[in-house]
Every structure is written in structure tokens, then in C-alpha cells.
Design a protein around this motif. Sequence first.
Motif, mmCIF file in Angstrom:
data_model
loop_
_atom_site.group_PDB
_atom_site.id
_atom_site.type_symbol
_atom_site.label_atom_id
_atom_site.label_comp_id
_atom_site.label_asym_id
_atom_site.label_seq_id
_atom_site.Cartn_x
_atom_site.Cartn_y
_atom_site.Cartn_z
ATOM 1 N N ILE A 5 51.224 24.793 52.621
ATOM 2 C CA ILE A 5 52.145 25.168 51.553
ATOM 3 C C ILE A 5 51.345 25.232 50.260
ATOM 4 O O ILE A 5 50.535 24.349 49.992
ATOM 5 C CB ILE A 5 53.265 24.118 51.405
ATOM 6 C CG1 ILE A 5 54.014 23.933 52.723
ATOM 7 C CG2 ILE A 5 54.228 24.501 50.290
ATOM 8 C CD1 ILE A 5 54.932 22.734 52.728
ATOM 9 N N GLU A 6 51.588 26.241 49.456
ATOM 10 C CA GLU A 6 50.857 26.369 48.201
ATOM 11 C C GLU A 6 51.164 25.174 47.301
ATOM 12 O O GLU A 6 52.309 24.742 47.171
ATOM 13 C CB GLU A 6 51.223 27.672 47.509
ATOM 14 C CG GLU A 6 50.338 27.955 46.315
ATOM 15 C CD GLU A 6 50.593 29.311 45.688
ATOM 16 O OE1 GLU A 6 50.168 29.490 44.540
ATOM 17 O OE2 GLU A 6 51.211 30.175 46.335
ATOM 18 N N ALA A 8 51.356 24.794 44.128
ATOM 19 C CA ALA A 8 52.347 25.070 43.077
ATOM 20 C C ALA A 8 53.771 24.978 43.622
ATOM 21 O O ALA A 8 54.680 24.517 42.926
ATOM 22 C CB ALA A 8 52.101 26.451 42.470
ATOM 23 N N ASP A 9 53.980 25.385 44.870
ATOM 24 C CA ASP A 9 55.305 25.303 45.484
ATOM 25 C C ASP A 9 55.716 23.855 45.723
ATOM 26 O O ASP A 9 56.880 23.496 45.572
ATOM 27 C CB ASP A 9 55.343 26.078 46.798
ATOM 28 C CG ASP A 9 55.238 27.577 46.593
ATOM 29 O OD1 ASP A 9 55.600 28.062 45.492
ATOM 30 O OD2 ASP A 9 54.790 28.269 47.525
ATOM 31 N N VAL A 10 54.760 23.005 46.084
ATOM 32 C CA VAL A 10 55.056 21.590 46.304
ATOM 33 C C VAL A 10 55.487 20.942 44.990
ATOM 34 O O VAL A 10 56.503 20.246 44.923
ATOM 35 C CB VAL A 10 53.840 20.849 46.906
ATOM 36 C CG1 VAL A 10 54.101 19.357 46.990
ATOM 37 C CG2 VAL A 10 53.495 21.409 48.271
ATOM 38 N N GLY A 12 56.650 22.424 42.363
ATOM 39 C CA GLY A 12 57.933 23.029 41.982
ATOM 40 C C GLY A 12 59.104 22.416 42.738
ATOM 41 O O GLY A 12 60.175 22.203 42.168
ATOM 42 N N ALA A 13 58.906 22.106 44.020
ATOM 43 C CA ALA A 13 59.967 21.480 44.808
ATOM 44 C C ALA A 13 60.288 20.086 44.289
ATOM 45 O O ALA A 13 61.452 19.676 44.248
ATOM 46 C CB ALA A 13 59.559 21.421 46.281
ATOM 47 N N ASP A 16 62.297 20.641 41.097
ATOM 48 C CA ASP A 16 63.653 21.071 41.429
ATOM 49 C C ASP A 16 64.480 19.900 41.959
ATOM 50 O O ASP A 16 65.666 19.778 41.664
ATOM 51 C CB ASP A 16 63.625 22.208 42.444
ATOM 52 C CG ASP A 16 63.047 23.498 41.865
ATOM 53 O OD1 ASP A 16 62.896 23.602 40.628
ATOM 54 O OD2 ASP A 16 62.736 24.406 42.670
ATOM 55 N N LYS A 56 43.100 29.662 45.505
ATOM 56 C CA LYS A 56 44.382 28.976 45.547
ATOM 57 C C LYS A 56 44.193 27.696 46.337
ATOM 58 O O LYS A 56 43.378 27.629 47.251
ATOM 59 C CB LYS A 56 45.455 29.821 46.225
ATOM 60 C CG LYS A 56 46.062 30.860 45.335
ATOM 61 C CD LYS A 56 47.313 31.418 45.947
ATOM 62 C CE LYS A 56 47.974 32.387 44.995
ATOM 63 N NZ LYS A 56 49.241 32.876 45.509
ATOM 64 N N TRP A 58 46.025 25.004 48.853
ATOM 65 C CA TRP A 58 47.121 24.895 49.800
ATOM 66 C C TRP A 58 47.184 23.463 50.316
ATOM 67 O O TRP A 58 46.179 22.896 50.736
ATOM 68 C CB TRP A 58 46.915 25.846 50.969
ATOM 69 C CG TRP A 58 46.853 27.279 50.542
ATOM 70 C CD1 TRP A 58 45.758 27.967 50.110
ATOM 71 C CD2 TRP A 58 47.936 28.193 50.478
ATOM 72 N NE1 TRP A 58 46.103 29.248 49.777
ATOM 73 C CE2 TRP A 58 47.436 29.422 50.010
ATOM 74 C CE3 TRP A 58 49.290 28.098 50.787
ATOM 75 C CZ2 TRP A 58 48.241 30.539 49.837
ATOM 76 C CZ3 TRP A 58 50.086 29.217 50.625
ATOM 77 C CH2 TRP A 58 49.563 30.425 50.144
ATOM 78 N N SER A 105 62.304 26.601 36.896
ATOM 79 C CA SER A 105 62.450 27.793 37.739
ATOM 80 C C SER A 105 63.911 28.231 37.813
ATOM 81 O O SER A 105 64.829 27.457 37.547
ATOM 82 C CB SER A 105 61.940 27.490 39.158
ATOM 83 O OG SER A 105 62.824 26.590 39.803
#
Length: 110
Positions: A5-6, A8-10, A12-13, A16, A56, A58, A105
Motif C-alpha cells: 500500500i502506498e 501516503a494512503d496509509v 491518509g487512512a 480519515d 514512491k 510502499w 481529503s
Amino acid sequence: MSDSIELADVVGAVRDGLVEAANRGEGQGLRFELGEIHMEFAVEVRRDARARGGLKAWVVDTGAEAGVSRAHTHKVSFTLKPRDRVTGRDWLIAADDEGDVSGFSAAARD
């Protein structure tokens, strides 16, 4: 690396999830000041022609994937200290007001 998983997505989660926790706590008598958030991950850095700078990070599960080489993964840890973008103060879970989430986001604002 289908299980990666990228990074940045972690992050961001996590952000959130904190916004969701604040929304669920609205109107509750007990409030929590959100302190430092310590995060640590095993990451694999890969070249990506679409990414600025070409790299990137991951997040990978090194325990679940026998094919992941320790030579290609790195341990990354960092601390986040959440601040309210408008006031600059520490962020509270279950704040009395809705606050300003315009800097988050789109998923966090819905």
C-alpha cells in the motif's frame, strides 16, 4: 507486490480515521486531546515514472510475503503531531464544534 500500500494512503487512512472518531464523539461528555502519533512501517522504495522525483514508498508486510528481500525493504518511523489548521492548537477528538476539515481529503469531509 499485491499486498503493498502506498505510504501516503496509509497516513491518509489514519487521518480519515481520526476525523471519523471526532465525528462519532460529537456531543459526548468526554473529550480526548490528540497527542503525538507514532508510526513505523517496513517500506519498499520503487521507481515510478509517474511520481515526481521518480520514487514512491510502499508499505509492505514482510512477514506475509516470503519473496520480499530485506535488502530492498527499509524501516521507516516518524511522529505526527496533529494541529488544527485554522487555530494552530492541538486537535481534540469529540470537539464541541465541527471544526474546519477543508484541508483534509474529500473522503474525510463527506
